[in-house]
Design a protein around this motif. Structure first.
Motif, PDB file in Angstrom:
ATOM      1  N   THR A  83       0.824  -1.217   0.028  1.00  0.00           N
ATOM      2  CA  THR A  83      -0.044  -0.203  -0.045  1.00  0.00           C
ATOM      3  C   THR A  83       0.953   1.264   0.027  1.00  0.00           C
ATOM      4  O   THR A  83       2.182   1.194   0.061  1.00  0.00           O
ATOM      5  N   ASP A  84       0.378   2.780  -0.074  1.00  0.00           N
ATOM      6  CA  ASP A  84       1.309   3.602  -0.137  1.00  0.00           C
ATOM      7  C   ASP A  84       1.426   4.274   1.308  1.00  0.00           C
ATOM      8  O   ASP A  84       2.756   4.230   1.464  1.00  0.00           O
ATOM      9  N   VAL A  85       0.603   4.301   1.983  1.00  0.00           N
ATOM     10  CA  VAL A  85       0.943   4.724   3.526  1.00  0.00           C
ATOM     11  C   VAL A  85       0.116   4.049   4.311  1.00  0.00           C
ATOM     12  O   VAL A  85      -0.996   3.514   4.241  1.00  0.00           O
ATOM     13  N   GLN A 120       3.005   6.198  -8.158  1.00  0.00           N
ATOM     14  CA  GLN A 120       1.790   7.195  -7.918  1.00  0.00           C
ATOM     15  C   GLN A 120       2.089   8.415  -8.652  1.00  0.00           C
ATOM     16  O   GLN A 120       1.389   9.034  -9.056  1.00  0.00           O
ATOM     17  N   ALA A 121       3.248   9.195  -8.164  1.00  0.00           N
ATOM     18  CA  ALA A 121       3.624  10.235  -8.707  1.00  0.00           C
ATOM     19  C   ALA A 121       3.766  10.334 -10.174  1.00  0.00           C
ATOM     20  O   ALA A 121       3.241  11.305 -10.902  1.00  0.00           O
ATOM     21  N   LYS A 122       4.183   9.346 -10.673  1.00  0.00           N
ATOM     22  CA  LYS A 122       4.634   9.338 -12.275  1.00  0.00           C
ATOM     23  C   LYS A 122       2.865   9.030 -12.839  1.00  0.00           C
ATOM     24  O   LYS A 122       2.601   9.779 -13.790  1.00  0.00           O
ATOM     25  N   SER A 127       5.121  15.640  -9.231  1.00  0.00           N
ATOM     26  CA  SER A 127       6.663  15.300  -8.370  1.00  0.00           C
ATOM     27  C   SER A 127       6.591  14.261  -7.372  1.00  0.00           C
ATOM     28  O   SER A 127       5.555  14.128  -6.679  1.00  0.00           O
ATOM     29  N   PRO A 128       7.615  13.301  -7.400  1.00  0.00           N
ATOM     30  CA  PRO A 128       7.616  12.555  -6.008  1.00  0.00           C
ATOM     31  C   PRO A 128       7.488  13.292  -4.735  1.00  0.00           C
ATOM     32  O   PRO A 128       6.967  13.005  -3.755  1.00  0.00           O
ATOM     33  N   VAL A 129       8.058  14.776  -4.381  1.00  0.00           N
ATOM     34  CA  VAL A 129       7.759  15.284  -3.620  1.00  0.00           C
ATOM     35  C   VAL A 129       6.352  15.760  -3.434  1.00  0.00           C
ATOM     36  O   VAL A 129       5.883  15.566  -2.193  1.00  0.00           O
ATOM     37  N   ALA A 133       4.344  14.381   0.019  1.00  0.00           N
ATOM     38  CA  ALA A 133       3.724  15.478   0.929  1.00  0.00           C
ATOM     39  C   ALA A 133       2.198  14.691   1.028  1.00  0.00           C
ATOM     40  O   ALA A 133       1.690  15.038   2.323  1.00  0.00           O
ATOM     41  N   TRP A 134       1.684  14.398  -0.109  1.00  0.00           N
ATOM     42  CA  TRP A 134       0.276  13.910   0.038  1.00  0.00           C
ATOM     43  C   TRP A 134       0.192  12.872   0.780  1.00  0.00           C
ATOM     44  O   TRP A 134      -0.743  12.668   1.884  1.00  0.00           O
TER      45      TRP A 134
END
Length: 172
Positions: A83-85, A120-122, A127-129, A133-134
């Motif tokens: 998962t992402d987070v 997911q950024a792509k 951006s990955p930043v 942050a998200w």
């Protein structure tokens, strides 16, 4: 109300995407330049009205791989997939009164998969930043009791995240 936020950052050494293609290696050098502590301090100051009173707040932030986050996801959520987070809130029980607080109030742990964050950024064309942050703001809201069991709750959470991101000058 927030006098200080302490953020513990864990970054794995020799970190690579789960992909066997080394051209997909994630450059972690830029992670050190992300003002994570400042973000959390800004966000906690903005959320001050909804926080338990304390002399300060502390949380742990760990960057990891899809492999490790899948292990945590399986162990704690019975979902055998990355998962992402993930957020592990420490405020599940009642908080002691402010008069008894002499230390920072520990909010919990946030774990972010850099594999998924970069993917997911792509996909989102940012951006990955921005993605980090998200995900960090999403994890923080979970530590503070926000949840999204349905689409309405998820939209409300995303709206709050968008507000938090604007406070740290991240717009997309």
């Amino acid at each position: 109300m927030v006098t200080k936020i302490t953020t513990e950052i864990h970054i794995e050494n020799n970190y690579y995407l789960s992909s066997k293609n080394n051209n997909n290696a994630i450059d972690l050098a830029g992670i050190d330049t992300i003002p994570l502590s400042e973000w959390f301090d800004t966000w906690l100051n903005a959320l001050d009205d909804s926080l338990p009173q304390a002399n300060g707040y502390e949380l742990s932030l760990r960057f990891t791989s899809d492999r490790e986050i899948a292990t945590f996801n399986n162990q704690y959520r019975q979902k055998n997939q990355p998962t992402d987070v993930l957020a592990f809130a420490a405020l599940e029980s009642e908080v002691v009164s402010p008069l008894e607080l002499t230390e920072f109030l520990y909010l919990g742990d946030i774990v972010i998969s850099l594999d998924t964050a970069y993917r997911q950024a792509k996909e989102q064309h940012h951006s990955p930043v921005t993605e980090i942050a998200w995900l960090a703001s999403h994890g923080l809201l979970h530590l503070l009791g926000w949840d999204h069991p349905d689409d309405y709750s998820l939209k409300k959470m995303w709206q709050k995240q968008a507000i938090l991101l604007k406070l740290v000058e991240i717009t997309d």
